[in-house]
Design a protein around this motif. Structure first.
Motif, mmCIF file in Angstrom:
data_model
loop_
_atom_site.group_PDB
_atom_site.id
_atom_site.type_symbol
_atom_site.label_atom_id
_atom_site.label_comp_id
_atom_site.label_asym_id
_atom_site.label_seq_id
_atom_site.Cartn_x
_atom_site.Cartn_y
_atom_site.Cartn_z
ATOM 1 N N LYS A 1 10.655 -6.878 -2.841
ATOM 2 C CA LYS A 1 10.229 -6.384 -1.850
ATOM 3 C C LYS A 1 10.901 -6.662 -0.369
ATOM 4 O O LYS A 1 10.457 -6.487 0.476
ATOM 5 N N ARG B 1 9.653 4.141 0.830
ATOM 6 C CA ARG B 1 8.696 3.957 -0.396
ATOM 7 C C ARG B 1 9.153 4.144 -1.608
ATOM 8 O O ARG B 1 10.049 5.075 -2.083
ATOM 9 N N THR C 1 7.730 0.308 -7.536
ATOM 10 C CA THR C 1 7.692 -0.924 -7.851
ATOM 11 C C THR C 1 6.870 -1.324 -9.127
ATOM 12 O O THR C 1 6.419 -2.282 -9.097
ATOM 13 N N SER C 2 6.556 -0.281 -9.880
ATOM 14 C CA SER C 2 5.386 -0.646 -11.029
ATOM 15 C C SER C 2 6.164 -1.568 -11.954
ATOM 16 O O SER C 2 5.197 -2.443 -12.524
ATOM 17 N N GLN D 1 5.044 -5.113 -11.330
ATOM 18 C CA GLN D 1 3.575 -5.521 -11.528
ATOM 19 C C GLN D 1 3.333 -6.096 -12.938
ATOM 20 O O GLN D 1 4.182 -6.285 -14.007
ATOM 21 N N ARG E 1 -1.108 -3.557 -15.061
ATOM 22 C CA ARG E 1 -1.068 -2.509 -13.819
ATOM 23 C C ARG E 1 -0.101 -1.598 -13.747
ATOM 24 O O ARG E 1 -0.117 -0.668 -12.897
ATOM 25 N N ARG F 1 -2.171 3.184 -8.431
ATOM 26 C CA ARG F 1 -2.347 2.486 -7.339
ATOM 27 C C ARG F 1 -1.244 1.602 -7.045
ATOM 28 O O ARG F 1 -0.979 1.071 -6.040
ATOM 29 N N TYR F 2 -0.363 1.182 -8.081
ATOM 30 C CA TYR F 2 0.670 0.116 -8.012
ATOM 31 C C TYR F 2 1.917 0.706 -8.551
ATOM 32 O O TYR F 2 2.838 -0.100 -8.440
ATOM 33 N N PHE G 1 3.818 2.703 -6.510
ATOM 34 C CA PHE G 1 4.774 2.924 -5.398
ATOM 35 C C PHE G 1 4.297 1.960 -3.981
ATOM 36 O O PHE G 1 3.050 1.327 -4.209
ATOM 37 N N ASN G 2 5.345 1.407 -3.591
ATOM 38 C CA ASN G 2 4.877 0.688 -2.456
ATOM 39 C C ASN G 2 5.902 0.637 -1.148
ATOM 40 O O ASN G 2 7.171 1.150 -1.450
ATOM 41 N N ILE G 3 5.734 0.051 -0.322
ATOM 42 C CA ILE G 3 6.595 0.086 0.951
ATOM 43 C C ILE G 3 7.724 -1.260 0.741
ATOM 44 O O ILE G 3 7.221 -2.265 0.613
ATOM 45 N N VAL G 4 8.895 -0.875 0.906
ATOM 46 C CA VAL G 4 10.128 -1.900 0.701
ATOM 47 C C VAL G 4 11.119 -1.780 1.878
ATOM 48 O O VAL G 4 11.610 -0.631 1.782
#
Length: 248
Positions: free
Chosen positions: A25, A97, A100-101, A104, A108, A113-114, A116-119
């Motif tokens: 992250k 974006r 990030t799976s 997890q 998950r 819902r898991y 993608f994420n903001i990095v």
């Protein structure tokens, strides 16, 4: 054994990004491409179009291996980089974006819902800036010249560069008090001055394996970011076309 050197002038299209290993992250980028990235860039001309799955780890590691079983036993003794004297760059961490799976928990990883994420992703911006890359190798001069002109990127695949000049010759080993603009291990005796301390990593990086880090000194003005020179007392260094790169 005769050692050869290559000094390569590359022009950045926009900049580059070389993430530190084992980051998730917080994908910080190195200020200059580390030795492993430079070796990978040089090896591209040898392995372009070759399936990387044919190698135990990576084509770049095979390129730099001393093993007789290696498909390319030539060895890069030293690789270093600096910004050109008339170039200045900036460092920024953009909000990207990212997938990030794989960070997890197993249960998950298939949940959308898991995925993608903001990095925050580190990037060195320098549109039209130029870098000097130096290699000290056992590769014959004609082949080293060809490989140097084949460099197309630094770091991530988006970090495109254009090679503008290549100088090859015989690397001359030396020692003692000298000045260098290229980064070197922190264990080398050196004077104080504008510099940045960084942790580069040794050898290739394989996901899930521990990385051996090496502390380096980068002669650098932190703002605006630009290379400078620093005086060292080297046990082993190489003269490359009127400049010096320090090994120990």
């Amino acid at each position: 054994m005769t050692l050869t050197f290559s000094k390569v002038k590359v022009r950045l299209h926009w900049g580059f990004s070389v993430a530190y290993p084992a980051t998730s992250k917080a994908k910080r980028s190195t200020i200059l491409p580390p030795p492993t990235t430079l070796i990978g860039a040089l090896s591209y001309g040898e392995y372009r179009g070759v399936d990387s799955l044919d190698f135990p780890s990576s084509p770049a590691e095979a390129f730099n291996s001393e093993s007789k079983a290696s498909s390319q036993p030539e060895k890069v003794i030293c690789a270093a980089a600096r910004f050109d004297d008339d170039s200045a760059v900036t460092y920024s961490e953009d909000v990207i974006r990212n997938v990030t799976s794989y960070f997890q928990k197993p249960e998950r990883r298939n949940d959308e819902r898991y995925i993608f994420n903001i990095v925050p992703t580190g990037k060195v911006y320098g549109p039209n800036a130029t870098l000097r890359l130096v290699y000290v190798t056992t590769i014959p001069q004609d082949k080293l010249y060809r490989l140097s002109w084949s460099i197309v990127r630094l770091g991530s695949k988006e970090g495109l560069v254009s090679v503008e000049d290549v100088e090859v010759g015989e690397a001359k080993e030396t020692s003692g008090n000298l000045e260098t603009k290229y980064y070197f291990p922190e264990t080398v005796e050196h004077k104080t001055g504008p510099m940045v301390l960084v942790n580069f990593w040794k050898g290739g990086f394989v996901w899930g394996e521990k990385v051996e880090s090496v502390r380096y000194v980068i002669p650098l003005n932190p703002f605006p970011i630009s290379s400078t020179s620093i005086e060292v007392n080297a046990k082993r260094a190489y003269e490359v076309g009127g400049e010096y790169v320090v090994v120990e």
